[in-house]
Design a protein around this motif. Sequence first.
Motif, PDB file in Angstrom:
ATOM      1  N   TYR A   1       0.784  -1.243   0.019  1.00 48.57           N
ATOM      2  CA  TYR A   1       0.123  -0.001   0.143  1.00 48.57           C
ATOM      3  C   TYR A   1       0.674   1.034   0.218  1.00 48.57           C
ATOM      4  O   TYR A   1       2.217   1.347   0.445  1.00 48.57           O
ATOM      5  CB  TYR A   1      -0.934   0.005   1.185  1.00 48.57           C
ATOM      6  N   THR A   2      -0.097   2.473  -0.568  1.00 46.64           N
ATOM      7  CA  THR A   2       0.837   3.627  -0.459  1.00 46.64           C
ATOM      8  C   THR A   2       0.109   4.493   0.596  1.00 46.64           C
ATOM      9  O   THR A   2      -0.859   3.998   1.187  1.00 46.64           O
ATOM     10  CB  THR A   2       0.829   4.674  -2.017  1.00 46.64           C
TER      11      THR A   2
ATOM     12  N   ASP B   1      -4.425   3.532  -3.269  1.00 49.31           N
ATOM     13  CA  ASP B   1      -4.683   2.108  -2.834  1.00 49.31           C
ATOM     14  C   ASP B   1      -6.020   1.575  -3.134  1.00 49.31           C
ATOM     15  O   ASP B   1      -5.996   0.063  -3.131  1.00 49.31           O
ATOM     16  CB  ASP B   1      -4.605   2.248  -1.157  1.00 49.31           C
TER      17      ASP B   1
ATOM     18  N   ARG C   1      -5.371  -0.130  -6.337  1.00 50.19           N
ATOM     19  CA  ARG C   1      -4.679  -1.303  -6.562  1.00 50.19           C
ATOM     20  C   ARG C   1      -5.560  -2.609  -6.012  1.00 50.19           C
ATOM     21  O   ARG C   1      -5.407  -3.599  -6.533  1.00 50.19           O
ATOM     22  CB  ARG C   1      -3.787  -1.109  -5.469  1.00 50.19           C
ATOM     23  N   GLU C   2      -6.351  -2.270  -4.841  1.00 47.55           N
ATOM     24  CA  GLU C   2      -7.393  -3.180  -4.412  1.00 47.55           C
ATOM     25  C   GLU C   2      -8.240  -3.841  -5.356  1.00 47.55           C
ATOM     26  O   GLU C   2      -8.421  -4.977  -5.666  1.00 47.55           O
ATOM     27  CB  GLU C   2      -8.088  -2.717  -3.210  1.00 47.55           C
TER      28      GLU C   2
END
Length: 358
Positions: A183-184, A190, A193-194
Amino acid sequence: MEKELVELYEVVRKAAEAAAVEGDDAEEARCLDAMKQLKKFPVNYNVLVSSQVGKSLRKLTKHPREKIKALASDIVEIWKQIIVRETMKNKNSENPASQKPEKPETMKNRNSEKPANQKPEKPPITAKPETVKNKNPENLEDPDKRSHKVPKTLPSAKPERSNPSFSKKPENPAPPKLSSLIYTKDADRDQLREAIANALCKVAGESEGNDDIIANVSACDPYRVAVQVETALFEKWGSAKGSNKMRYRSVKFNLTDGKNPDFRRRVLLGEFPPESVPELTPEDMASDERKMQNEKIKEKALFNSQRGGPSVASTNAFKCGKCGKRECTYFQLQTRSADEPMTTFVTCTNCDNRWKFS
């Protein structure tokens, strides 16, 4: 001389232009008379170079009148020979010939100048083959010792020992799989990304029963690929707000779409590298079924557009001016008023040349 040459050429040029435009025979005769005077005019290399008349006269070699064209070619050829001849003459004068070789009489006199008491050189004495043999130490040994001589044996090659320090190491070992996302601190990144990771994790379940790709899918790391894809999008487009919002939505929709398993499978297997995802168009991200539907729509639209157009017929009545063949199609349209003839549009089927006439 140069001024007279230029004035005479101006007369030739003006008469040639008048003969080409007006088609007057009197102007052609006037031009030919001036060109005959120009042919007899005494010229040299310096005059031709300084006046540049030769270059200007070369244009008349493409004149529409054949007599003017032929006479201009003769004059240009004569002047060209003059330039070549004087150029070669100047080169020969700048590079004089080297000195002549000496006559055989002088060579004889030089040989006679050698001192009389000088003795002729003797040829070198070569050693006889017998003396060379005697120098070999093996021939000087006792024959009894020579018979009991033990031949030398070469040392046996030692077996090479394997050095564990030089053993080959595997090149570029695959990184271990990630057990979770990286994660960022950016909530929007984020979240994206998920969404990408969840979509890529579905590929394993969608590939069940397909033995050709199930092994490759199991070897891939969906979390790592999701991180790489999101990073490539962020580096290319920047923040997901503003004008780039629709771009992010397009990629996210195609990855998470339940009817598009082909795109996320290609991303996971590396057919679409993460660096190339920002460059993909909606047509590239579409599923195979959607691509077939798009092709059918395009074919139908093309058919309808051709059906609504004018009827095209094939004929050999027209000759293509580009390739010279009589393989053409044509159609006619009323592009002007009703009392005017129809306009014919012709297309060469061999070279795709197009022209029209009425």
